[in-house]
Design a protein around this motif. Structure first.
Motif, PDB file in Angstrom:
ATOM      1  N   UNK A  76       0.839  -1.190   0.000  1.00  0.00           N
ATOM      2  CA  UNK A  76       0.000   0.000   0.000  1.00  0.00           C
ATOM      3  C   UNK A  76       0.881   1.249   0.000  1.00  0.00           C
TER       4      UNK A  76
ATOM      5  N   UNK B 219       0.790   5.228   1.187  1.00  0.00           N
ATOM      6  CA  UNK B 219       0.069   6.192   2.000  1.00  0.00           C
ATOM      7  C   UNK B 219       0.741   7.555   1.880  1.00  0.00           C
TER       8      UNK B 219
ATOM      9  N   UNK C 269      -5.427   8.198   3.403  1.00  0.00           N
ATOM     10  CA  UNK C 269      -5.494   6.795   3.745  1.00  0.00           C
ATOM     11  C   UNK C 269      -4.620   5.976   2.813  1.00  0.00           C
ATOM     12  N   UNK C 270      -4.226   4.785   3.234  1.00  0.00           N
ATOM     13  CA  UNK C 270      -3.429   3.919   2.355  1.00  0.00           C
ATOM     14  C   UNK C 270      -4.197   3.546   1.088  1.00  0.00           C
TER      15      UNK C 270
ATOM     16  N   UNK D 296      -4.208   0.721  -2.124  1.00  0.00           N
ATOM     17  CA  UNK D 296      -3.757  -0.615  -2.499  1.00  0.00           C
ATOM     18  C   UNK D 296      -2.973  -0.563  -3.799  1.00  0.00           C
TER      19      UNK D 296
ATOM     20  N   UNK E 168      -1.091  -7.221  -4.768  1.00  0.00           N
ATOM     21  CA  UNK E 168      -1.018  -8.330  -3.841  1.00  0.00           C
ATOM     22  C   UNK E 168      -0.331  -9.512  -4.512  1.00  0.00           C
TER      23      UNK E 168
ATOM     24  N   UNK F 154       4.605   6.967   2.515  1.00  0.00           N
ATOM     25  CA  UNK F 154       4.890   5.818   3.369  1.00  0.00           C
ATOM     26  C   UNK F 154       4.396   4.581   2.629  1.00  0.00           C
TER      27      UNK F 154
ATOM     28  N   UNK G 242       3.505   0.743   2.853  1.00  0.00           N
ATOM     29  CA  UNK G 242       3.155  -0.245   3.859  1.00  0.00           C
ATOM     30  C   UNK G 242       3.021  -1.623   3.232  1.00  0.00           C
TER      31      UNK G 242
END
Lengths: 110, 115
Positions: free
Chosen positions: A35, A37, A42-43, A45, A48, A88, A90
């Motif tokens: 993610x 940010x 908010x983070x 996506x 995955x 950031x 994540x």
């Protein structure tokens, strides 16, 4: 039992450069998500990984790519860095319906 | 596609008072719902989650949330807040793919506890 670990914690890059961020999932988790940010947001996506393949992707350009290794750890690569990539990053690992986040990697692009 | 709206960007509350942080979501499929807390310069910590069953979910640190399907809401509550609850709170939604779906987050609510 270590949780989700990420490295490096902070880094500064120049526009146009490439960066690699690393993530080790929580023990027993085989799925890793990334993610972004941005400050005050908010983070969001990015993608995955499961069984070493990209399973789902968010709305991010191809400059963002990743990899998952046989031990389930993962890398996020960003090419041709832009100032707007400062954020950031994540990493989250999941298993049995629960998602755990790492402390993140702070990327500053100058 | 899913979306999450956190109606308040900032909520100031006096210490020991109750608080409610509001979250509404939109989705064309069944969802799982989550609340995360983020302390300054840290990652995200799971407060609670709704997967199925009872619509009232209890989490860590005395927080609870209620899933209301008809109003597509998942508001977070705490009966008495403490200074240490000062943080950013994020509501998130995913499809019911059992971890196979990425999370969609709201923009966050900054909870400010005043002494």
């Amino acid at each position: 039992d270590a949780g989700v670990t990420q490295s490096p914690t902070h880094l500064i890059k120049t526009r146009g450069q490439q960066v690699t961020l690393r993530c080790s999932p929580k023990s027993g988790h085989d799925t890793v998500s990334w993610y972004q940010q941005a400050l005050g947001q908010g983070p969001q996506f990015i993608f995955q990984y499961y069984e070493e393949e990209e399973r789902q992707r968010g709305n991010f350009p191809d400059r963002f790519s990743g990899h998952q290794f046989p031990n389930y750890s993962s890398e996020l690569n960003v090419n041709a860095l832009l100032l707007g990539d400062s954020a950031l990053y994540l990493c989250a690992s999941s298993g049995r319906g629960t998602i755990y986040f790492g402390e993140g990697s702070w990327l500053t692009v100058v | 596609a899913q979306s999450v709206t956190q109606l308040d960007s900032q909520v100031p509350v006096f210490e020991e008072a109750p608080v409610e942080l509001r979250c509404n979501y939109s989705s064309s499929v069944s969802v799982y719902l989550f609340w995360y807390v983020q302390y300054p310069n840290q990652g995200l910590q799971l407060l609670l989650k709704y997967l199925s069953g009872s619509t009232l979910v209890k989490g860590i640190n005395g927080f609870e949330a209620e899933f209301n399907k008809s109003q597509t809401s998942f508001h977070l509550r705490k009966p008495s807040v403490h200074i240490s609850d000062t943080a950013e709170y994020f509501c998130a939604v995913s499809g019911t793919g059992g971890g196979a779906d990425g999370l969609t987050f709201g923009k966050g609510t900054h909870l400010i506890i005043q002494p």
